[in-house]
Scaffold this motif. Structure first.
Motif, PDB file in Angstrom:
ATOM      1  N   LYS A 109      16.800 121.943 -62.863  1.00  0.00           N
ATOM      2  CA  LYS A 109      17.762 122.442 -63.862  1.00  0.00           C
ATOM      3  C   LYS A 109      19.102 121.814 -63.514  1.00  0.00           C
ATOM      4  O   LYS A 109      19.633 122.017 -62.415  1.00  0.00           O
ATOM      5  CB  LYS A 109      17.827 123.970 -63.801  1.00  0.00           C
ATOM      6  N   GLU A 146       5.882 117.312 -68.180  1.00  0.00           N
ATOM      7  CA  GLU A 146       6.218 118.712 -68.408  1.00  0.00           C
ATOM      8  C   GLU A 146       4.954 119.511 -68.729  1.00  0.00           C
ATOM      9  O   GLU A 146       4.099 119.064 -69.494  1.00  0.00           O
ATOM     10  CB  GLU A 146       7.219 118.846 -69.549  1.00  0.00           C
ATOM     11  N   ARG A 204      18.222 123.558 -69.952  1.00  0.00           N
ATOM     12  CA  ARG A 204      16.918 124.179 -69.771  1.00  0.00           C
ATOM     13  C   ARG A 204      16.287 123.761 -68.446  1.00  0.00           C
ATOM     14  O   ARG A 204      16.510 122.657 -67.951  1.00  0.00           O
ATOM     15  CB  ARG A 204      15.981 123.820 -70.928  1.00  0.00           C
ATOM     16  N   TRP A 212      10.256 122.155 -60.351  1.00  0.00           N
ATOM     17  CA  TRP A 212      11.195 122.540 -61.401  1.00  0.00           C
ATOM     18  C   TRP A 212      12.555 121.904 -61.121  1.00  0.00           C
ATOM     19  O   TRP A 212      12.896 121.598 -59.978  1.00  0.00           O
ATOM     20  CB  TRP A 212      11.334 124.057 -61.494  1.00  0.00           C
ATOM     21  N   LYS A 265      13.221 122.437 -66.420  1.00  0.00           N
ATOM     22  CA  LYS A 265      12.050 121.616 -66.691  1.00  0.00           C
ATOM     23  C   LYS A 265      11.002 121.886 -65.614  1.00  0.00           C
ATOM     24  O   LYS A 265      11.310 121.858 -64.420  1.00  0.00           O
ATOM     25  CB  LYS A 265      12.414 120.138 -66.711  1.00  0.00           C
TER      26      LYS A 265
END
Length: 355
Positions: free
Chosen positions: A317, A333, A323, A315, A325
């Motif tokens: 950010k 994704e 947002r 992840w 990802k």
């Protein structure tokens, strides 16, 4: 295992005198005294007047309703939900949210933040106070943020970041018990929230990119490992456990070893997708109650779990408002299966068991 539990039903309207008391508590915050103290937050000790009202009937069609996809261009509502001890049980509204975040707070306790798009949920709660890092997930959905009270950092961040929020507003919340000492019984509804938003003229549309994409139909993960049991130990006292039902193709949720029950349906919560996002957390220096800092911005590892299978993910950010990802091993994704998603914002020091 999925036996329903009984609970006291009731609903009450917000009282003007109680709201004045709440406003006074909030004003005390401005002097530097945090009204949300642990383990018994004083701002949550403010009770709204109890007036006997008919309680909404359980939604007998809840399981039969198709998944209501988050709607692009529509602002959702993100609500802070209590998860401390057992008095808060059963919580209401979790079964109807499209996305639910669980994040650690002080004392090893967790708190929930369900996010709702277009639902007509009649009982949402118990509603509790804000923590600043929950804002990071609310903002990436461009959500209207609902809470009662705040920590000092959340109180500072909400106006600084321009977050549209509903904080113990008149006529929006009510207590479901007559117990004036019960600070874990305050509820709201989507109807009340929408009425307030219309009254204060909050923006209802959004041009924010959606956090998640969804498959049109149920899809199986490839190159995945078995994930029929998922056990997450946030602390010694707070554990989230999921058990997969292959016939229903859903995960049944357990809270601290017992079936996690929805107040409106009196049935055990289920979910289609689980995202585990491993983050660093630590005590805020100088905070006498052990409130947490959670590193929501940056990058890390985790898991995506659905249909009894699991893949490793990463992840990232880039800022508090952008947002998060979630990427698979090929850097693509992840795409969610239609259905509810629990996002477990989980300490890197916590214990995860996936079988």
């Amino acid at each position: 295992m999925f036996k329903n539990i009984s609970f006291k039903k009731g609903a009450i309207l917000l009282g003007i005198l109680a709201l004045m008391a709440f406003s006074a508590a909030c004003n005390r915050n401005s002097t530097g005294n945090d009204a949300d103290t642990s383990p018994v937050p004083t701002e949550d000790s403010t009770n709204f007047d109890y007036i006997e009202q008919p309680s909404p009937e359980p939604d007998s069609d809840a399981e039969a309703v198709d998944f209501h996809f988050p709607e692009k261009g529509v602002r959702p509502y993100a609500v802070m939900i209590d998860n401390q001890g057992t008095i808060c049980l059963p919580q209401g509204g979790l079964s109807q949210a499209q996305v639910i975040y669980e994040v650690i707070v002080e004392g090893g306790i967790t708190r929930f933040m369900p996010v709702f798009w277009g639902q007509k949920t009649e009982l949402i709660g118990p509603v509790r106070s804000a923590r600043h890092y929950f804002l990071d997930y609310a903002m990436e959905h461009d959500a209207i943020y609902v809470h009662i009270g705040w920590s000092p950092m959340a109180m500072a961040d909400i106006p600084k970041l321009g977050v549209n929020n509903i904080n113990g507003a008149p006529g929006v919340f009510w207590d479901i018990t007559k117990d004036k000492s019960n600070w874990q019984d305050t509820y709201t509804s989507m109807e009340k929230l929408q009425e307030y938003v219309k009254k204060v003229n909050f923006r209802s549309n959004s041009d924010k990119e959606m956090v998640f994409k969804y498959n049109e139909k149920d899809s199986e993960l490839t190159n995945a490992k078995k994930a029929e049991k998922v056990n997450l130990s946030y602390s010694a006292e707070y554990k989230s456990y999921y058990e997969y039902d292959a016939d229903k193709k859903l995960y049944f949720r357990f809270r601290n070893g017992k079936p996690h029950i929805e107040r409106q349906t009196e049935e055990q919560l289920t979910t289609k997708n689980i995202i585990i996002q491993k983050v660093k957390n630590y005590d805020i220096k100088g905070d006498q109650y052990g409130r947490q800092e959670v590193n929501t911005v940056g990058s890390g590892e985790g898991y995506y779990i659905t249909n009894g299978k699991c893949i490793e993910i990463t992840w990232s950010k880039s800022s508090r408002t952008e947002r998060t990802k979630y990427l698979d091993s090929e850097g693509k994704e992840i795409v969610l299966n239609p259905g509810q998603t629990w996002i477990q914002i989980f300490p890197v020091s916590g214990k995860i068991e996936i079988e």
